[in-house]
Scaffold this motif. Structure first.
Motif, PDB file in Angstrom:
ATOM      1  N   LYS A 133     -14.521  -2.154 -19.738  1.00 39.83           N
ATOM      2  CA  LYS A 133     -14.026  -0.995 -20.315  1.00 39.83           C
ATOM      3  C   LYS A 133     -13.558   0.269 -19.144  1.00 39.83           C
ATOM      4  CE  LYS A 133     -14.545  -2.231 -24.233  1.00 39.83           C
ATOM      5  NZ  LYS A 133     -13.494  -2.677 -25.075  1.00 39.83           N
ATOM      6  N   ARG A 134     -13.713  -0.172 -17.847  1.00 38.95           N
ATOM      7  CA  ARG A 134     -13.505   0.888 -16.711  1.00 38.95           C
ATOM      8  C   ARG A 134     -12.753   0.046 -15.838  1.00 38.95           C
ATOM      9  NH1 ARG A 134     -18.582   4.730 -15.751  1.00 38.95           N
ATOM     10  NH2 ARG A 134     -19.144   4.701 -17.988  1.00 38.95           N
ATOM     11  N   ILE A 135     -11.516   0.733 -15.267  1.00 38.20           N
ATOM     12  CA  ILE A 135     -10.795   0.140 -14.170  1.00 38.20           C
ATOM     13  C   ILE A 135     -10.663   1.082 -13.089  1.00 38.20           C
ATOM     14  CG2 ILE A 135      -8.498   0.899 -15.183  1.00 38.20           C
ATOM     15  CD1 ILE A 135      -7.229  -1.685 -13.814  1.00 38.20           C
ATOM     16  N   GLN A 136     -10.950   0.779 -11.812  1.00 32.80           N
ATOM     17  CA  GLN A 136     -11.142   1.498 -10.658  1.00 32.80           C
ATOM     18  C   GLN A 136      -9.681   1.681 -10.468  1.00 32.80           C
ATOM     19  OE1 GLN A 136     -13.189  -0.136  -7.386  1.00 32.80           O
ATOM     20  NE2 GLN A 136     -14.863  -0.950  -8.715  1.00 32.80           N
ATOM     21  N   LEU A 137      -9.471   2.973  -9.788  1.00 31.43           N
ATOM     22  CA  LEU A 137      -8.065   3.541  -9.449  1.00 31.43           C
ATOM     23  C   LEU A 137      -7.410   2.534  -8.274  1.00 31.43           C
ATOM     24  CD1 LEU A 137      -8.369   7.292  -9.543  1.00 31.43           C
ATOM     25  CD2 LEU A 137      -7.138   5.876 -11.110  1.00 31.43           C
ATOM     26  N   ASP A 138      -8.503   2.262  -7.410  1.00 29.66           N
ATOM     27  CA  ASP A 138      -8.150   1.401  -6.394  1.00 29.66           C
ATOM     28  C   ASP A 138      -7.380  -0.186  -6.852  1.00 29.66           C
ATOM     29  OD1 ASP A 138      -7.726   0.831  -3.563  1.00 29.66           O
ATOM     30  OD2 ASP A 138      -9.582  -0.681  -3.953  1.00 29.66           O
ATOM     31  N   HIS A 139      -8.058  -0.619  -7.879  1.00 31.76           N
ATOM     32  CA  HIS A 139      -7.606  -1.734  -8.536  1.00 31.76           C
ATOM     33  C   HIS A 139      -6.098  -1.513  -8.991  1.00 31.76           C
ATOM     34  CE1 HIS A 139     -11.985  -3.468  -9.202  1.00 31.76           C
ATOM     35  NE2 HIS A 139     -11.479  -3.690  -8.031  1.00 31.76           N
ATOM     36  N   ILE A 140      -5.795  -0.472  -9.776  1.00 34.56           N
ATOM     37  CA  ILE A 140      -4.668  -0.109 -10.158  1.00 34.56           C
ATOM     38  C   ILE A 140      -3.740  -0.234  -8.861  1.00 34.56           C
ATOM     39  CG2 ILE A 140      -3.081   1.554 -11.339  1.00 34.56           C
ATOM     40  CD1 ILE A 140      -5.672   2.358 -12.840  1.00 34.56           C
ATOM     41  N   LYS A 141      -3.973   0.678  -8.038  1.00 34.73           N
ATOM     42  CA  LYS A 141      -3.168   0.524  -6.763  1.00 34.73           C
ATOM     43  C   LYS A 141      -2.992  -0.514  -6.158  1.00 34.73           C
ATOM     44  CE  LYS A 141      -3.419   2.596  -2.213  1.00 34.73           C
ATOM     45  NZ  LYS A 141      -3.930   1.265  -1.119  1.00 34.73           N
ATOM     46  N   ARG A 142      -3.960  -1.585  -6.022  1.00 36.14           N
ATOM     47  CA  ARG A 142      -3.635  -3.107  -5.438  1.00 36.14           C
ATOM     48  C   ARG A 142      -2.853  -3.807  -6.334  1.00 36.14           C
ATOM     49  NH1 ARG A 142      -9.829  -4.949  -3.727  1.00 36.14           N
ATOM     50  NH2 ARG A 142     -10.385  -2.991  -2.522  1.00 36.14           N
ATOM     51  N   ILE A 143      -3.089  -3.770  -7.828  1.00 39.62           N
ATOM     52  CA  ILE A 143      -2.328  -4.434  -8.550  1.00 39.62           C
ATOM     53  C   ILE A 143      -0.657  -4.034  -8.564  1.00 39.62           C
ATOM     54  CG2 ILE A 143      -1.550  -4.851 -11.173  1.00 39.62           C
ATOM     55  CD1 ILE A 143      -4.713  -4.733 -11.514  1.00 39.62           C
ATOM     56  N   SER A 144      -0.552  -2.606  -8.457  1.00 41.64           N
ATOM     57  CA  SER A 144       1.114  -2.140  -8.329  1.00 41.64           C
ATOM     58  C   SER A 144       1.495  -2.592  -6.909  1.00 41.64           C
ATOM     59  CB  SER A 144       0.941  -0.901  -8.330  1.00 41.64           C
ATOM     60  OG  SER A 144       0.421   0.006  -7.204  1.00 41.64           O
ATOM     61  N   GLU A 145       0.784  -2.811  -5.762  1.00 43.81           N
ATOM     62  CA  GLU A 145       1.012  -3.024  -4.661  1.00 43.81           C
ATOM     63  C   GLU A 145       1.843  -4.631  -4.679  1.00 43.81           C
ATOM     64  OE1 GLU A 145      -1.824  -1.743  -1.752  1.00 43.81           O
ATOM     65  OE2 GLU A 145      -0.770   0.145  -1.772  1.00 43.81           O
ATOM     66  N   ALA A 146       0.766  -5.404  -5.043  1.00 43.42           N
ATOM     67  CA  ALA A 146       0.862  -6.888  -5.344  1.00 43.42           C
ATOM     68  C   ALA A 146       2.201  -7.323  -6.065  1.00 43.42           C
ATOM     69  CB  ALA A 146      -0.364  -7.456  -5.909  1.00 43.42           C
ATOM     70  N   LEU A 147       2.272  -6.504  -7.098  1.00 40.86           N
ATOM     71  CA  LEU A 147       3.567  -7.002  -7.907  1.00 40.86           C
ATOM     72  C   LEU A 147       4.743  -6.125  -7.870  1.00 40.86           C
ATOM     73  CD1 LEU A 147       1.559  -7.682 -11.184  1.00 40.86           C
ATOM     74  CD2 LEU A 147       2.232  -9.105  -9.410  1.00 40.86           C
ATOM     75  N   ASP A 148       4.722  -5.193  -6.974  1.00 36.75           N
ATOM     76  CA  ASP A 148       5.743  -4.169  -6.440  1.00 36.75           C
ATOM     77  C   ASP A 148       6.025  -3.190  -7.855  1.00 36.75           C
ATOM     78  OD1 ASP A 148       7.692  -2.708  -4.806  1.00 36.75           O
ATOM     79  OD2 ASP A 148       9.172  -4.087  -5.287  1.00 36.75           O
ATOM     80  N   ILE A 149       4.996  -2.827  -8.286  1.00 35.32           N
ATOM     81  CA  ILE A 149       5.299  -2.056  -9.408  1.00 35.32           C
ATOM     82  C   ILE A 149       5.167  -0.519  -9.227  1.00 35.32           C
ATOM     83  CG2 ILE A 149       4.216  -1.191 -11.812  1.00 35.32           C
ATOM     84  CD1 ILE A 149       3.360  -4.236 -11.869  1.00 35.32           C
ATOM     85  N   LYS A 150       5.991   0.186  -9.650  1.00 34.98           N
ATOM     86  CA  LYS A 150       6.152   1.569  -9.192  1.00 34.98           C
ATOM     87  C   LYS A 150       5.827   2.580 -10.454  1.00 34.98           C
ATOM     88  CE  LYS A 150       8.025   0.825  -5.270  1.00 34.98           C
ATOM     89  NZ  LYS A 150       7.062   0.238  -4.301  1.00 34.98           N
ATOM     90  N   ASP A 151       5.788   2.220 -11.727  1.00 34.01           N
ATOM     91  CA  ASP A 151       5.399   2.842 -12.838  1.00 34.01           C
ATOM     92  C   ASP A 151       4.092   2.307 -13.332  1.00 34.01           C
ATOM     93  OD1 ASP A 151       5.178   4.213 -15.320  1.00 34.01           O
ATOM     94  OD2 ASP A 151       7.362   3.660 -15.881  1.00 34.01           O
ATOM     95  N   ILE A 152       3.238   3.300 -13.307  1.00 31.99           N
ATOM     96  CA  ILE A 152       1.860   2.916 -13.781  1.00 31.99           C
ATOM     97  C   ILE A 152       1.764   2.484 -15.216  1.00 31.99           C
ATOM     98  CG2 ILE A 152       1.050   5.148 -14.517  1.00 31.99           C
ATOM     99  CD1 ILE A 152      -1.708   4.584 -13.167  1.00 31.99           C
ATOM    100  N   ARG A 153       2.599   2.952 -16.111  1.00 28.71           N
ATOM    101  CA  ARG A 153       2.681   2.585 -17.412  1.00 28.71           C
ATOM    102  C   ARG A 153       2.818   1.052 -17.517  1.00 28.71           C
ATOM    103  NH1 ARG A 153       6.871   7.157 -19.070  1.00 28.71           N
ATOM    104  NH2 ARG A 153       7.783   6.278 -17.389  1.00 28.71           N
ATOM    105  N   LYS A 154       3.334   0.173 -16.648  1.00 26.64           N
ATOM    106  CA  LYS A 154       3.515  -1.052 -16.816  1.00 26.64           C
ATOM    107  C   LYS A 154       1.982  -1.691 -16.760  1.00 26.64           C
ATOM    108  CE  LYS A 154       8.323  -1.918 -15.279  1.00 26.64           C
ATOM    109  NZ  LYS A 154       9.012  -2.934 -15.751  1.00 26.64           N
ATOM    110  N   ILE A 155       1.170  -0.993 -16.172  1.00 25.70           N
ATOM    111  CA  ILE A 155      -0.081  -1.597 -15.972  1.00 25.70           C
ATOM    112  C   ILE A 155      -0.809  -1.156 -16.787  1.00 25.70           C
ATOM    113  CG2 ILE A 155      -1.890  -1.537 -14.406  1.00 25.70           C
ATOM    114  CD1 ILE A 155      -0.186  -1.088 -11.868  1.00 25.70           C
ATOM    115  N   ILE A 156      -1.149  -0.047 -17.590  1.00 26.00           N
ATOM    116  CA  ILE A 156      -1.825   0.480 -18.507  1.00 26.00           C
ATOM    117  C   ILE A 156      -0.994   1.181 -19.519  1.00 26.00           C
ATOM    118  CG2 ILE A 156      -3.897   0.510 -16.973  1.00 26.00           C
ATOM    119  CD1 ILE A 156      -3.374   3.707 -16.833  1.00 26.00           C
ATOM    120  N   ASP A 157      -1.528   1.217 -20.925  1.00 22.19           N
ATOM    121  CA  ASP A 157      -0.991   1.957 -22.060  1.00 22.19           C
ATOM    122  C   ASP A 157      -2.208   2.546 -22.837  1.00 22.19           C
ATOM    123  OD1 ASP A 157       1.619   1.047 -22.076  1.00 22.19           O
ATOM    124  OD2 ASP A 157       1.418  -0.850 -22.742  1.00 22.19           O
TER     125      ASP A 157
END
Length: 76
Positions: free
Chosen positions: A44-68
């Protein structure tokens, strides 16, 4: 008023980028088990660092692609 929940879009990201969960785990340096729990709504929790790592790994610039934020009825 409908209750909302946060949804982590791991499965959608894997499909869009044509990679496996194990590959994302390697690219983002996040344990496979952690990503699996996030993908299957077992965690139920995601670390901000995990969001950052996923975005860097997949070259995502918009956090809304990762979480909704979705209504619980939509999530069922």
């Amino acid at each position: 008023m409908a209750e909302n929940t946060v949804k982590i879009n791991i499965h959608k990201l894997l499909k869009e980028h044509g990679i496996s969960l194990r590959e994302l785990s390697r690219l983002a340096d996040i344990r496979h088990a952690t990503l699996s729990e996030l993908a299957n709504n077992k965690r139920k929790r995601i670390q901000l660092d995990h969001i950052k790592r996923i975005s860097e790994a997949l070259d995502i610039k918009d956090i809304r692609k990762i979480i909704d934020i979705v209504s619980i009825e939509e999530d069922l």
